[in-house]
Design a protein around this motif. Structure first.
Motif, mmCIF file in Angstrom:
data_model
loop_
_atom_site.group_PDB
_atom_site.id
_atom_site.type_symbol
_atom_site.label_atom_id
_atom_site.label_comp_id
_atom_site.label_asym_id
_atom_site.label_seq_id
_atom_site.Cartn_x
_atom_site.Cartn_y
_atom_site.Cartn_z
ATOM 1 N N LEU A 237 38.903 8.999 56.891
ATOM 2 C CA LEU A 237 39.872 10.079 56.680
ATOM 3 C C LEU A 237 39.190 11.308 56.106
ATOM 4 N N GLY A 238 38.240 11.073 55.190
ATOM 5 C CA GLY A 238 37.488 12.199 54.634
ATOM 6 C C GLY A 238 36.698 12.935 55.700
ATOM 7 N N TYR A 239 36.036 12.178 56.565
ATOM 8 C CA TYR A 239 35.309 12.799 57.681
ATOM 9 C C TYR A 239 36.252 13.611 58.561
ATOM 10 N N THR A 240 37.413 13.039 58.852
ATOM 11 C CA THR A 240 38.374 13.711 59.720
ATOM 12 C C THR A 240 38.889 15.008 59.110
ATOM 13 N N LEU A 241 39.176 14.973 57.809
ATOM 14 C CA LEU A 241 39.672 16.179 57.143
ATOM 15 C C LEU A 241 38.622 17.283 57.147
ATOM 16 N N MET B 159 46.450 6.163 51.735
ATOM 17 C CA MET B 159 46.606 6.808 53.051
ATOM 18 C C MET B 159 48.005 7.385 53.215
ATOM 19 N N LEU B 160 49.022 6.701 52.687
ATOM 20 C CA LEU B 160 50.379 7.244 52.747
ATOM 21 C C LEU B 160 50.503 8.516 51.927
ATOM 22 N N ILE B 161 49.889 8.526 50.731
ATOM 23 C CA ILE B 161 49.921 9.716 49.873
ATOM 24 C C ILE B 161 49.227 10.877 50.562
ATOM 25 N N LEU B 162 48.050 10.604 51.167
ATOM 26 C CA LEU B 162 47.322 11.656 51.865
ATOM 27 C C LEU B 162 48.124 12.189 53.046
ATOM 28 N N TYR B 163 48.759 11.282 53.774
ATOM 29 C CA TYR B 163 49.585 11.697 54.925
ATOM 30 C C TYR B 163 50.746 12.585 54.452
ATOM 31 N N TYR C 241 36.051 17.636 59.202
ATOM 32 C CA TYR C 241 35.850 18.131 60.565
ATOM 33 C C TYR C 241 37.032 18.978 61.025
ATOM 34 N N GLY C 242 38.240 18.566 60.642
ATOM 35 C CA GLY C 242 39.415 19.312 61.057
ATOM 36 C C GLY C 242 39.509 20.691 60.428
ATOM 37 N N ILE C 243 38.962 20.835 59.200
ATOM 38 C CA ILE C 243 39.041 22.116 58.499
ATOM 39 C C ILE C 243 37.820 22.981 58.771
ATOM 40 N N LEU C 244 36.628 22.421 58.580
ATOM 41 C CA LEU C 244 35.387 23.186 58.725
ATOM 42 C C LEU C 244 34.807 23.125 60.130
ATOM 43 N N ARG C 245 35.342 22.231 60.967
ATOM 44 C CA ARG C 245 34.813 22.022 62.315
ATOM 45 C C ARG C 245 33.338 21.648 62.298
ATOM 46 N N MET C 246 32.937 20.835 61.323
ATOM 47 C CA MET C 246 31.563 20.366 61.240
ATOM 48 C C MET C 246 31.564 18.923 60.752
ATOM 49 N N ILE C 247 30.524 18.178 61.129
ATOM 50 C CA ILE C 247 30.384 16.804 60.666
ATOM 51 C C ILE C 247 29.583 16.826 59.373
ATOM 52 N N ASN C 248 30.214 16.432 58.288
ATOM 53 C CA ASN C 248 29.576 16.467 56.973
ATOM 54 C C ASN C 248 28.749 15.198 56.772
#
Length: 211
Positions: A64-68, A204-208, A70-77
């Protein structure tokens, strides 16, 4: 609609989907082959399922951290796993301190909350500093530049914590509250596994809900 889909889907998305589908196919094929051989009984399969859910909960939180990012910065951290590691690794020494003062088993809930709080604060602080110092100045740079920077940040954090804490294995001490297991419908679930599964699901529910 097809034109919009082509605009939104990048080559990176296509590669990620391809890898995901390939892994899913291999898992399904391997599971069918293993079931056909009949090597494991039902109890073993249930134990493997519970263990898989517990490990999957941890991996899901990391993903989920990777997805967030990538979704915001458009880069793989590439440094995300090091950021994730920094908090729990530091909190392990806090747990040792709580044992030394006799709190670990005497006040288990308070001890777990303190350990979790330290882990969150450390990881969050490092993540914010990394974004402000290394990633934000490169927000409009070519895609390859922040990618290389992320790899450098990954190595920097790895060797920093290796220098601070050493390179040996470090585990959390056993807690009496989390020892043993429960039987649920004939299925044995260790307390540690139940804690991880429920904790990951709630987070995950809290993050969602927040996102």
């Amino acid at each position: 609609m097809l034109r919009t889909w082509r605009q939104r889907v990048t080559a990176t998305d296509f590669v990620i989907w391809t890898i995901g589908i390939a892994i899913a196919v291999m898992v399904v094929y391997g599971s069918i082959k293993t079931l056909a051989l009949g090597k494991y009984d039902t109890a073993t399969w249930l134990d493997l399922t519970i263990t898989g859910l517990a490990l999957g909960g941890v991996y899901a939180l990391i993903a989920l951290g990777y997805t967030l990012v990538y979704g915001i910065l458009r880069m793989i951290n590439f440094a995300h796993s090091e950021v994730f590691m920094s908090g729990p690794f530091t909190a392990a020494f806090v747990a040792d301190g709580l044992i030394a003062i006799g709190w670990w088993n005497k006040y288990p809930i308070v001890s777990l909350l303190l350990v979790a709080l330290v882990a969150v604060v450390v990881s969050t602080t490092i993540a914010i500093l990394l974004e402000r110092i290394a990633y934000r100045p490169l927000r409009n740079a070519p895609r390859l530049v922040p990618l290389i920077t992320a790899i450098g940040a990954s190595f920097f954090l790895q060797y920093t914590f290796r220098g601070l804490y050493g390179s040996g294995l470090k585990g959390y001490p056993d807690m009496e509250l989390l020892k043993g297991f429960w039987m649920l419908g004939g299925v044995r679930i260790f307390r540690t596994q139940a804690t991880v599964i429920i904790g990951a699901f709630v987070l995950m529910l809290i993050l969602y809900a927040i996102v």
